[in-house]
Design a protein around this motif. Sequence first.
Motif, mmCIF file in Angstrom:
data_model
loop_
_atom_site.group_PDB
_atom_site.id
_atom_site.type_symbol
_atom_site.label_atom_id
_atom_site.label_comp_id
_atom_site.label_asym_id
_atom_site.label_seq_id
_atom_site.Cartn_x
_atom_site.Cartn_y
_atom_site.Cartn_z
ATOM 1 N N ASP A 182 55.554 57.903 -80.570
ATOM 2 C CA ASP A 182 54.939 58.657 -79.479
ATOM 3 C C ASP A 182 53.861 59.625 -79.959
ATOM 4 O OD1 ASP A 182 56.884 60.169 -80.763
ATOM 5 O OD2 ASP A 182 57.487 61.231 -78.952
ATOM 6 N N ILE A 183 53.515 59.595 -81.239
ATOM 7 C CA ILE A 183 52.398 60.396 -81.740
ATOM 8 C C ILE A 183 51.151 59.523 -81.669
ATOM 9 C CG2 ILE A 183 51.362 61.508 -83.758
ATOM 10 C CD1 ILE A 183 54.061 62.463 -84.608
ATOM 11 N N SER A 184 50.064 60.118 -81.207
ATOM 12 C CA SER A 184 48.816 59.381 -81.011
ATOM 13 C C SER A 184 47.663 60.062 -81.734
ATOM 14 C CB SER A 184 48.516 59.323 -79.507
ATOM 15 O OG SER A 184 47.190 58.950 -79.272
ATOM 16 N N SER A 185 46.657 59.289 -82.061
ATOM 17 C CA SER A 185 45.448 59.851 -82.670
ATOM 18 C C SER A 185 44.739 60.778 -81.701
ATOM 19 C CB SER A 185 44.503 58.736 -83.112
ATOM 20 O OG SER A 185 44.074 57.977 -81.998
ATOM 21 N N GLY A 186 44.993 60.624 -80.415
ATOM 22 C CA GLY A 186 44.369 61.470 -79.400
ATOM 23 C C GLY A 186 45.050 62.815 -79.207
ATOM 24 N N ASP A 187 46.225 62.996 -79.816
ATOM 25 C CA ASP A 187 46.945 64.270 -79.690
ATOM 26 C C ASP A 187 46.183 65.386 -80.367
ATOM 27 O OD1 ASP A 187 49.004 62.829 -78.491
ATOM 28 O OD2 ASP A 187 50.248 62.791 -80.300
ATOM 29 N N ASP A 188 46.337 66.568 -79.851
ATOM 30 C CA ASP A 188 45.764 67.754 -80.468
ATOM 31 C C ASP A 188 46.503 68.050 -81.776
ATOM 32 O OD1 ASP A 188 43.881 70.132 -79.870
ATOM 33 O OD2 ASP A 188 45.754 71.076 -80.554
ATOM 34 N N ILE A 189 45.796 68.612 -82.721
ATOM 35 C CA ILE A 189 46.390 68.958 -84.019
ATOM 36 C C ILE A 189 47.610 69.860 -83.836
ATOM 37 C CG2 ILE A 189 45.989 70.232 -86.174
ATOM 38 C CD1 ILE A 189 43.062 69.191 -85.996
ATOM 39 N N SER A 190 47.561 70.761 -82.863
ATOM 40 C CA SER A 190 48.700 71.670 -82.633
ATOM 41 C C SER A 190 49.954 70.891 -82.263
ATOM 42 C CB SER A 190 48.350 72.686 -81.553
ATOM 43 O OG SER A 190 48.122 72.047 -80.308
ATOM 44 N N GLU A 191 49.795 69.754 -81.543
ATOM 45 C CA GLU A 191 50.951 68.926 -81.198
ATOM 46 C C GLU A 191 51.559 68.292 -82.452
ATOM 47 O OE1 GLU A 191 52.525 68.625 -78.233
ATOM 48 O OE2 GLU A 191 51.133 70.242 -77.651
ATOM 49 N N TRP A 192 50.683 67.789 -83.320
ATOM 50 C CA TRP A 192 51.176 67.222 -84.568
ATOM 51 C C TRP A 192 51.900 68.289 -85.377
ATOM 52 C CZ3 TRP A 192 46.560 64.067 -87.011
ATOM 53 C CH2 TRP A 192 46.261 62.974 -86.198
ATOM 54 N N ALA A 193 51.313 69.462 -85.477
ATOM 55 C CA ALA A 193 51.883 70.563 -86.261
ATOM 56 C C ALA A 193 53.280 70.919 -85.741
ATOM 57 C CB ALA A 193 50.964 71.776 -86.232
ATOM 58 N N LYS A 194 53.423 71.007 -84.420
ATOM 59 C CA LYS A 194 54.742 71.324 -83.821
ATOM 60 C C LYS A 194 55.769 70.293 -84.223
ATOM 61 C CE LYS A 194 53.184 72.672 -79.570
ATOM 62 N NZ LYS A 194 53.195 72.708 -78.124
ATOM 63 N N ARG A 195 55.378 69.023 -84.163
ATOM 64 C CA ARG A 195 56.315 67.944 -84.507
ATOM 65 C C ARG A 195 56.720 68.001 -85.978
ATOM 66 N NH1 ARG A 195 56.012 63.446 -81.013
ATOM 67 N NH2 ARG A 195 57.598 62.530 -82.360
ATOM 68 N N ILE A 196 55.749 68.299 -86.824
ATOM 69 C CA ILE A 196 56.039 68.374 -88.260
ATOM 70 C C ILE A 196 56.941 69.559 -88.561
ATOM 71 C CG2 ILE A 196 54.987 68.807 -90.530
ATOM 72 C CD1 ILE A 196 52.499 67.256 -89.382
ATOM 73 N N GLN A 197 56.716 70.665 -87.907
ATOM 74 C CA GLN A 197 57.456 71.899 -88.191
ATOM 75 C C GLN A 197 58.817 71.961 -87.501
ATOM 76 O OE1 GLN A 197 54.173 74.364 -86.932
ATOM 77 N NE2 GLN A 197 53.738 74.953 -89.050
ATOM 78 N N ALA A 198 59.088 71.020 -86.591
ATOM 79 C CA ALA A 198 60.363 71.041 -85.847
ATOM 80 C C ALA A 198 61.547 70.845 -86.763
ATOM 81 C CB ALA A 198 60.333 69.970 -84.770
#
Length: 186
Positions: free
Chosen positions: A170-186
């Motif tokens: 459910d992670i996409s190249s169109g996601d904002d960097i902040s969304e990726w960061a949240k997922r990584i830091q979860a």
Amino acid sequence: MNNTVTLHADPLVWGHGPKVFEVFLEPTCPFSVKAFNKLDALLAAVGEDQMTLKIRLQSQPWHMYSGVIVRYILAASTLPAGKADAKAVLKAVALHREEFEFTDHCAGPNMDATPNDILARLKRYSGVDAYAPFARPELQAEVKWHCKYARQNGIHVSPTFMINGLVQSDISSGDDISEWAKRIQA
């Protein structure tokens, strides 16, 4: 490059933190380019001491020169600057993507391009001369490793993302960097 020296590919890894974010990219894929262009900012946002970023190359046959380009990137990673040279080639492809891709995957100006034309463009745009390691047969082991690693993880398309060894469909190249960061830091 001396062919008697063992060929060593520098892993395409940045950062050293406990959270591992792996990105499977096909260098000429527009969505992979979109993801690649966000990686430096992502690493800065999360912090090199908090995450480890790993780029995996996912060659795909519908991107006609994919295999040639992936091999050149991995060849660049064997040069003295290692992953920095590989990243420079990735960036060059991202900046000039149309010169490495076919229109609709089957037409356009690259129909007249040869693999040597593609290699010359890679060298010209990146400033990285990876011709010597590209021609070394043992580089195939590194190319095959990337392919096998993707297959072992059930990855067939790019970009695909993994966090701590788990595919994140459910992670996409169109996601904002902040969304990726949240997922990584979860």
